[in-house]
Design a protein around this motif. Structure first.
Motif, PDB file in Angstrom:
ATOM      1  N   TRP A  71       0.711  -1.452   0.006  1.00 41.10           N
ATOM      2  CA  TRP A  71       0.024   0.089  -0.063  1.00 41.10           C
ATOM      3  C   TRP A  71       0.945   1.471  -0.056  1.00 41.10           C
ATOM      4  O   TRP A  71       0.583   2.162  -0.758  1.00 41.10           O
ATOM      5  N   HIS A  72       1.737   1.415   1.051  1.00 39.94           N
ATOM      6  CA  HIS A  72       2.287   2.653   1.088  1.00 39.94           C
ATOM      7  C   HIS A  72       3.970   2.669   1.500  1.00 39.94           C
ATOM      8  O   HIS A  72       4.423   3.551   1.830  1.00 39.94           O
ATOM      9  N   ILE A 460       8.216   7.718  -2.027  1.00 37.07           N
ATOM     10  CA  ILE A 460       6.839   7.144  -2.113  1.00 37.07           C
ATOM     11  C   ILE A 460       5.742   8.210  -1.721  1.00 37.07           C
ATOM     12  O   ILE A 460       5.985   8.705  -0.426  1.00 37.07           O
ATOM     13  N   TRP A 462       1.141   8.534  -1.566  1.00 37.66           N
ATOM     14  CA  TRP A 462      -0.059   8.091  -1.828  1.00 37.66           C
ATOM     15  C   TRP A 462      -1.238   9.170  -1.775  1.00 37.66           C
ATOM     16  O   TRP A 462      -1.172   9.997  -1.156  1.00 37.66           O
ATOM     17  N   GLN A 468      -7.699   4.415  -4.798  1.00 36.83           N
ATOM     18  CA  GLN A 468      -6.300   4.646  -4.156  1.00 36.83           C
ATOM     19  C   GLN A 468      -5.114   4.684  -5.080  1.00 36.83           C
ATOM     20  O   GLN A 468      -4.823   3.863  -6.109  1.00 36.83           O
ATOM     21  N   ARG A 470      -1.072   4.973  -5.877  1.00 35.59           N
ATOM     22  CA  ARG A 470       0.348   5.060  -5.396  1.00 35.59           C
ATOM     23  C   ARG A 470       1.084   5.581  -6.196  1.00 35.59           C
ATOM     24  O   ARG A 470       0.936   5.492  -7.542  1.00 35.59           O
ATOM     25  N   TYR A 471       2.353   6.079  -5.789  1.00 34.11           N
ATOM     26  CA  TYR A 471       3.412   6.826  -6.655  1.00 34.11           C
ATOM     27  C   TYR A 471       4.897   6.503  -6.169  1.00 34.11           C
ATOM     28  O   TYR A 471       4.918   6.852  -4.935  1.00 34.11           O
ATOM     29  N   CYS A 472       5.957   6.275  -6.774  1.00 36.60           N
ATOM     30  CA  CYS A 472       7.078   6.064  -6.455  1.00 36.60           C
ATOM     31  C   CYS A 472       7.942   6.858  -7.469  1.00 36.60           C
ATOM     32  O   CYS A 472       7.983   6.811  -8.529  1.00 36.60           O
ATOM     33  N   ASP A 516      -2.061  -2.987  -6.857  1.00 34.76           N
ATOM     34  CA  ASP A 516      -0.921  -3.356  -5.929  1.00 34.76           C
ATOM     35  C   ASP A 516      -0.540  -4.977  -6.276  1.00 34.76           C
ATOM     36  O   ASP A 516      -1.304  -5.703  -6.718  1.00 34.76           O
ATOM     37  N   MET A 519       3.447  -0.488  -7.629  1.00 29.25           N
ATOM     38  CA  MET A 519       4.273   0.645  -7.094  1.00 29.25           C
ATOM     39  C   MET A 519       5.386  -0.051  -6.319  1.00 29.25           C
ATOM     40  O   MET A 519       6.617   0.285  -6.284  1.00 29.25           O
ATOM     41  N   THR A 520       5.166  -0.804  -5.211  1.00 34.33           N
ATOM     42  CA  THR A 520       6.372  -1.493  -4.394  1.00 34.33           C
ATOM     43  C   THR A 520       7.121  -2.210  -5.108  1.00 34.33           C
ATOM     44  O   THR A 520       8.564  -2.039  -4.924  1.00 34.33           O
TER      45      THR A 520
END
Length: 554
Positions: A71-72, A460, A462, A468, A470-472, A516, A519-520
């Motif tokens: 998630w984050h 990172i 969010w 939702q 997510r960005y990195c 998901d 992003m991770t």
């Protein structure tokens, strides 16, 4: 006392290296643990991230023993459960694994299994000559003080901030949910820091004497230090325009708990207010989305053709706009503000906002989301330090302030060398919650272990925009193309995509929505210099099928 508990449905453990399995614990209602195998060893640990409770079975396990939340971006060390990266604060619990009598068991306490965490122990009676003073009480300060105590620091720690009336809060909940209750957004209870020997002082820092090693405050008090961490964050901008620069009431910035309390006080709980949000940044859009969900009539004014166009591009920006429009938000893009006008019925209060094209928007209240500036006014006239043009402080890879000894700057006030994709050491200032907390953790590690290498992390963030996000990564030199994989149709609620922002063939940032853990996975590949290029992605390469190397190359 630790008790043996049987794992439901298992007669043995059949995991390969790198594999994970979430398993129910018999005899404990809703009790679950995570089994994983790393370097031929089976580990049993908490099943959910200690940040917001995401299931870690969906996270990314790397060859060097990092388990990263989908998630984050919170990251944990598999061997110990300890926090590696923000935004998690508490470590994961670890459990002994026992195979016997045709079943698999773990040994642990019921309360620990249920809570899915091991509360960080920072209890300490300060001793010795070391004195760390932290200017600030936000995400960077939080990462620093908990990193210090969690890493074994036993000297005194003092945080000085005008927000010191309450423990550090989850500032991300202010724009996303407009929460107003201090206890609902505080990460910890005040007793937690008292037991840790951490003094949180409500005061305003007015100057620093770097030669005498003293922090001076508005109350007249002075705080001596041996190590100084400057984490004073940002100050919200206000438009320098008549009616919107603070000269009329019911015009609010959004940065602090007091801001959300004021906004919600003006908006009320019954809906129906006419609200104008100036700025189509993530802060502005999150606030607008939240207020629209409370049945207010909300208008967003933005200068770009689509929200966040400079960062995300028009195509991705249009997805955000359409999501908010489905929630009732109205957009005025490619627009500029001319003035704010006083209400005809309430003297001294905002009544409308006029755009430069003559459009007039009625407004019971206005929220300005037009950026922040580094909160370093207390250093402006200090001959010992040179501020950057934007008011920030230049630091090295370990966040040490250049030209000063034992002084660090973190978070919104720090311009640091970026070594992620496309960075090449270029100085950047990044206003993300995770960046501030990770830089605080990095400084804590440097103080606890002066010989440690600087912490390598990918930025990172969010956002809550109906779905939702997510960005990195980061695009310090801009980007020239975006490769989008997945479904972007908002009309039927099918948006589920990954957007890769490229410069030449190099992917420098990734945004995902309802995909998901892409992003991770991207962040871990970026840390290791193994992110596929634009040409590969254009051919349909799926990054979830790309192996994550063990070596970090940042």
């Amino acid at each position: 006392m630790a008790t043996e508990y049987k794992l439901k449905g298992l007669t043995s453990i059949d995991l390969k290296n790198g594999q994970k399995q979430e398993v129910e614990v018999e005899g404990i209602e809703n009790g679950k643990i995570l089994l994983l195998k790393h370097k031929d060893e089976v580990h049993a640990m908490s099943s959910n991230c200690t940040h917001y409770g995401a299931p870690l079975v969906k996270g990314v396990l790397t060859p060097d023993g990092r388990l990263t939340c989908a998630w984050h971006g919170a990251c944990f060390k598999v061997s110990t459960g300890d926090v590696e990266d923000a935004p998690a604060l508490d470590p994961l619990a670890k459990f002994e694994v026992i195979e016997k009598d045709g079943g698999v068991y773990i040994k642990g306490e019921e309360s620990t299994i249920k809570s899915s965490k091991r509360t960080l122990n920072i209890k300490c009676s300060p001793k010795g000559q070391e004195k760390v003073v932290v200017v600030g009480n936000g995400s960077g300060a939080l990462g620093a003080v908990e990193g210090l105590r969690g890493g074994g620091f036993t000297g005194s720690i003092t945080c000085v901030s005008k927000e010191g009336a309450h423990p550090p809060i989850d500032r991300t909940k202010l724009s996303k949910a407009l929460m107003t209750d201090p206890s609902a957004v505080a990460w910890r209870k005040p007793e937690f820091y008292k037991e840790g020997g951490i003094d949180i002082v409500q005061d305003t820092v007015t100057s620093v004497d770097f030669n005498a090693k003293k922090v001076k405050t508005q109350s007249g008090k002075e705080h001596d230090y041996t190590k100084l961490i400057l984490a004073s964050g940002g100050l919200p901008n206000m438009l320098p325009i008549s009616g919107l620069k603070g000269d009329l009431s019911n015009v609010f910035p959004l940065r602090s708990l007091e801001n959300t309390q004021a906004i919600m006080g003006a908006a009320g709980s019954e809906g129906g207010k006419k609200i104008v949000v100036v700025g189509s940044s993530f802060i502005g859009m999150e606030v607008a989305n939240c207020l629209a969900s409370q049945k207010h009539d909300v208008h967003i004014i933005g200068m770009e053709s689509e929200p966040m166009e400079r960062v995300m591009g028009a195509k991705v920006g249009s997805i955000f706009r359409k999501l908010l429009e489905k929630n009732g938000v109205k957009f005025h893009m490619g627009a500029s503000v001319e003035s704010g006008k006083e209400s005809s019925s309430s003297k001294g209060q905002i009544g409308s906002v006029t755009l430069k094209d003559g459009t007039e928007l009625q407004a019971d209240l206005v929220v300005e989301g037009v950026g922040i500036r580094p909160s370093t006014d207390y250093l402006k006239d200090n001959s010992s330090v040179q501020l950057e043009k934007d008011g920030s402080l230049s630091v090295d890879e370990s966040f040490a302030v250049k030209g000063l000894k034992n002084v660090y700057a973190i978070g919104d006030i720090a311009t640091y060398p970026y070594h992620g994709p496309g960075g090449n050491g270029k100085p950047v200032r990044i206003e993300h919650w995770n960046v501030a907390q990770n830089s605080g953790r990095s400084v804590a590690r440097s103080i606890n272990d002066p010989n440690s290498a600087p912490k390598a992390f990918i930025p990172i963030f969010w956002s809550a925009l109906g779905s939702q996000l997510r960005y990195c990564g980061n695009t310090p030199n801009g980007w020239d193309d975006v490769v989008i994989q997945g479904e972007t149709d908002v009309s039927e609620g099918k948006q589920s995509f990954v957007a890769y922002f490229t410069k030449g063939d190099e992917v420098q940032a990734v945004a995902s929505m309802m995909k998901d853990p892409y992003m991770t996975q991207s962040a871990e590949l970026m840390r290791r210099g193994n992110m596929p290029g634009k040409s590969d992605l254009s051919k349909g390469v799926d990054i979830m099928e790309v192996s994550v190397p063990g070596e970090v190359k940042m």
